[in-house]
Enzyme design. Structure first.
Site, mmCIF file in Angstrom:
data_model
loop_
_atom_site.group_PDB
_atom_site.id
_atom_site.type_symbol
_atom_site.label_atom_id
_atom_site.label_comp_id
_atom_site.label_asym_id
_atom_site.label_seq_id
_atom_site.Cartn_x
_atom_site.Cartn_y
_atom_site.Cartn_z
ATOM 1 N N ARG A 217 8.517 -2.967 9.645
ATOM 2 C CA ARG A 217 8.683 -3.464 8.448
ATOM 3 C C ARG A 217 10.023 -4.499 8.748
ATOM 4 O O ARG A 217 10.144 -5.653 8.374
ATOM 5 C CB ARG A 217 9.321 -2.707 7.375
ATOM 6 C CG ARG A 217 7.931 -1.966 6.757
ATOM 7 C CD ARG A 217 8.479 -1.021 5.557
ATOM 8 N NE ARG A 217 8.809 0.464 5.862
ATOM 9 C CZ ARG A 217 7.840 1.203 6.078
ATOM 10 N NH1 ARG A 217 6.767 1.350 6.069
ATOM 11 N NH2 ARG A 217 8.650 2.510 6.499
ATOM 12 N N PHE A 233 -4.536 -3.977 3.377
ATOM 13 C CA PHE A 233 -4.216 -2.559 3.423
ATOM 14 C C PHE A 233 -2.868 -2.180 3.139
ATOM 15 O O PHE A 233 -2.051 -1.373 3.743
ATOM 16 C CB PHE A 233 -4.552 -2.037 4.758
ATOM 17 C CG PHE A 233 -5.837 -2.142 5.447
ATOM 18 C CD1 PHE A 233 -7.074 -1.717 4.826
ATOM 19 C CD2 PHE A 233 -6.043 -3.319 6.304
ATOM 20 C CE1 PHE A 233 -8.384 -2.191 5.354
ATOM 21 C CE2 PHE A 233 -7.357 -3.764 6.854
ATOM 22 C CZ PHE A 233 -8.480 -3.260 6.509
ATOM 23 N N ASP A 255 -5.202 -4.010 -1.415
ATOM 24 C CA ASP A 255 -5.561 -2.445 -1.220
ATOM 25 C C ASP A 255 -6.881 -2.260 -2.417
ATOM 26 O O ASP A 255 -6.864 -2.769 -3.443
ATOM 27 C CB ASP A 255 -4.490 -1.750 -1.583
ATOM 28 C CG ASP A 255 -4.619 -0.361 -0.884
ATOM 29 O OD1 ASP A 255 -4.073 -0.043 0.261
ATOM 30 O OD2 ASP A 255 -5.283 0.572 -1.094
ATOM 31 N N ASP A 305 -2.997 -3.766 8.570
ATOM 32 C CA ASP A 305 -2.534 -2.391 9.090
ATOM 33 C C ASP A 305 -3.643 -1.227 8.486
ATOM 34 O O ASP A 305 -3.386 -0.776 7.537
ATOM 35 C CB ASP A 305 -1.177 -2.057 8.325
ATOM 36 C CG ASP A 305 -0.550 -0.802 8.796
ATOM 37 O OD1 ASP A 305 -1.089 -0.094 9.822
ATOM 38 O OD2 ASP A 305 0.270 -0.212 7.966
ATOM 39 N N CYS A 345 -3.736 2.503 14.299
ATOM 40 C CA CYS A 345 -3.092 3.768 14.123
ATOM 41 C C CYS A 345 -4.062 4.875 14.766
ATOM 42 O O CYS A 345 -3.844 5.989 14.635
ATOM 43 C CB CYS A 345 -2.545 4.210 12.801
ATOM 44 S SG CYS A 345 -3.861 4.208 11.626
HETATM 45 N N1 SAH Z 1 0.379 -0.768 5.436
HETATM 46 C C1 SAH Z 1 0.775 0.472 4.811
HETATM 47 C C2 SAH Z 1 -0.266 1.738 5.036
HETATM 48 C C3 SAH Z 1 -1.560 1.395 5.014
HETATM 49 S S1 SAH Z 1 -2.292 2.846 4.888
HETATM 50 C C4 SAH Z 1 2.289 0.896 4.829
HETATM 51 O O1 SAH Z 1 2.878 0.483 5.974
HETATM 52 O O2 SAH Z 1 2.795 1.553 4.116
HETATM 53 C C5 SAH Z 1 -4.264 2.188 4.690
HETATM 54 C C6 SAH Z 1 -4.223 1.691 3.146
HETATM 55 O O3 SAH Z 1 -5.694 1.070 3.255
HETATM 56 C C7 SAH Z 1 -4.639 2.902 2.006
HETATM 57 O O4 SAH Z 1 -3.741 2.384 1.178
HETATM 58 C C8 SAH Z 1 -6.028 2.660 1.617
HETATM 59 O O5 SAH Z 1 -6.073 2.631 0.318
HETATM 60 C C9 SAH Z 1 -6.277 1.226 2.306
HETATM 61 N N2 SAH Z 1 -7.558 0.860 2.290
HETATM 62 C C10 SAH Z 1 -8.339 1.454 3.002
HETATM 63 N N3 SAH Z 1 -9.719 0.790 3.317
HETATM 64 C C11 SAH Z 1 -9.595 -0.182 2.454
HETATM 65 C C12 SAH Z 1 -10.539 -1.426 2.344
HETATM 66 N N4 SAH Z 1 -11.591 -1.376 3.065
HETATM 67 N N5 SAH Z 1 -9.964 -2.260 1.763
HETATM 68 C C13 SAH Z 1 -8.647 -2.445 0.905
HETATM 69 N N6 SAH Z 1 -7.775 -1.209 1.137
HETATM 70 C C14 SAH Z 1 -8.315 -0.348 2.026
#
Ligand code: SAH
Length: 401
Positions: A217, A233, A255, A305, A345
């Site tokens: 971040r 995401f 998301d 991410d 991850c």
């Molecule tokens: N970048 C965030 C963490 C991401 S966690 C941070 O730093 O806080 C992964 C996220 O991806 C979750 O919120 C989940 O709801 C979302 N997600 C998973 N598959 C997805 C998709 N196909 N399209 C959109 N969102 C998705």
């Protein structure tokens, strides 16, 4: 062997003490020759070589391939309250030396094997601790761990979030709930580098928040000036807050989860950001990126991410294809001279392999890609030298022409 004759014990196959000699904390079922005195799930067992020499004290897990996890290599060390107090104290001292509490009050206090506490993860959000007990041994030691936490962190509430799939392998069911000083409200506002961020320890992912991305971040913030940002995401939009704090012009969060996006709006308000600079889009990232491509949309900075693509080795090949595909499409949406922040991850995806996958994506996208910086889980998620598996989160800052 006399001393241990009545204690639950495992005897290793001949020559199978090598991993232990390198201090790796896992004993696999195929390394074990005999089990003595019928230990129960999570019991502490003595680990002996084939010749009967004492090697370690470990937690027994009868249904897992990882049959035992090492608590100590010191024969004189008992696995009692003092043991947990000592481990917690060392782990907490490290975090205090790394972070100023006045600036960052959301921290991973215990990173399991890397902090010599296999299966135990503990995050601290202000004065609320969230505990994950992921192995049979950790689960069995819950009362001692909670007591030790009360000693090291007086007046803190403790909530358990052991609702993670890996517990199935250990023969354990999901467990959640308050362990100490219950609260009405599951929400905490943490500070991070001058930002305020919402953590919901009951409904949030993992223990409520992605503490591991703190350094990333900060990196986004450094590079975001005047940028039109796409945050894929986005979860609760913490990268968006960081980008706008760094002077981004506009951020689009994407998301699938409505709840996550609602929290993203709250995070924006909490930080007194101009809401016209944020768009929250509920969509499937894979579909939306293709749609943007058809529409000819372009961004200065894209963050990718995604959730873990590979849970086990058999999924690694398809995970590579998944990462390559999504990185290729994202690169095509970056303006020439713009940036892609891309992450994996999946612990099984090693750093060099991830870099190769991103390089292949650049070839397919027909774009020049320069790796500017490498990112990784922040330093409150350290990796013990004897436990490389602890290194799971890696990222690349890519300049795309
Ligand atoms: N970048 C965030 C963490 C991401 S966690 C941070 O730093 O806080 C992964 C996220 O991806 C979750 O919120 C989940 O709801 C979302 N997600 C998973 N598959 C997805 C998709 N196909 N399209 C959109 N969102 C998705």
């Amino acid at each position: 062997m006399n001393k241990t004759v009545n204690l639950p014990a495992v005897i290793l196959q001949e020559g199978r003490e090598k991993a232990l000699n390198r201090r790796h904390p896992w004993l696999f079922s195929n390394a074990i020759d005999k089990v003595l005195n019928t230990p129960n799930r999570g019991d502490t067992v003595e680990v002996l070589s084939s010749k009967g020499q004492w090697l370690a004290r470990a937690a027994y897990s009868p249904s897992s391939q990882i049959r035992a996890r090492i608590w100590t290599l010191d024969e004189a060390e008992a696995i009692d309250l003092d043991f947990f107090v000592r481990k917690l104290t060392r782990a907490w001292q490290l975090r205090q030396s790394l972070f100023s509490h006045t600036d960052t009050d959301g921290l991973r206090v215990v990173a399991a094997e890397s902090d010599d506490l296999p299966g135990v993860t503990i995050d601290k959000y202000q004065d609320l601790l969230v505990v994950q007990l992921l192995s049979a041994g950790a689960d069995a030691k819950r009362p001692l761990i909670v007591k030790a936490l009360q000693q090291v962190f007086p007046e803190h509430s403790i909530y358990e979030r052991s609702d993670v799939d890996v517990r199935k392998k250990e023969g354990l069911k999901p467990v959640t709930g308050w362990l100490h000083l219950p609260r009405e409200c599951a929400e905490v506002l943490i500070k991070e580098h001058g930002m305020r961020l919402v953590v919901d320890v009951i409904q949030g992912h993992k223990t409520g928040f992605y503490l591991d991305q703190r350094a990333s971040r900060a990196a986004v913030r450094r590079f975001a000036k005047d940028a039109e940002v796409l945050n894929c995401f986005s979860y609760t939009g913490t990268f968006a807050v960081a980008a706008l704090a760094g002077g981004a012009r506009h951020v689009t969060n994407v998301d699938m989860s409505e709840l996550a996006l609602a929290t993203a709006s709250r995070n924006a308000e909490l930080n007194q950001l101009d809401l016209s600079q944020i768009t929250n889009t509920k969509a499937d990232v894979f579909k939306l990126l293709r749609q943007y491509q058809e529409q000819g949309k372009q961004f200065d900075l894209i963050i990718l991410d995604p959730p873990k693509f590979a849970e086990n080795k058999s999924q690694l090949n398809s995970a590579c294809r998944g990462y390559k595909d999504i990185n290729r499409v994202a690169m095509q949406l970056v303006k020439p001279g713009g940036l892609l922040f891309t992450f994996s991850c999946s612990g099984l995806m090693e750093e060099a392999l991830f870099q190769k996958v991103v390089a292949d994506a650049a070839l397919d996208a027909n774009r020049d890609c320069l790796f500017l910086e490498r990112l990784q889980q922040d330093s409150d998620h350290p990796v013990a030298s004897f436990f490389p598996e602890g290194y799971y989160l890696k990222g690349l800052i890519c300049k795309i022409y």
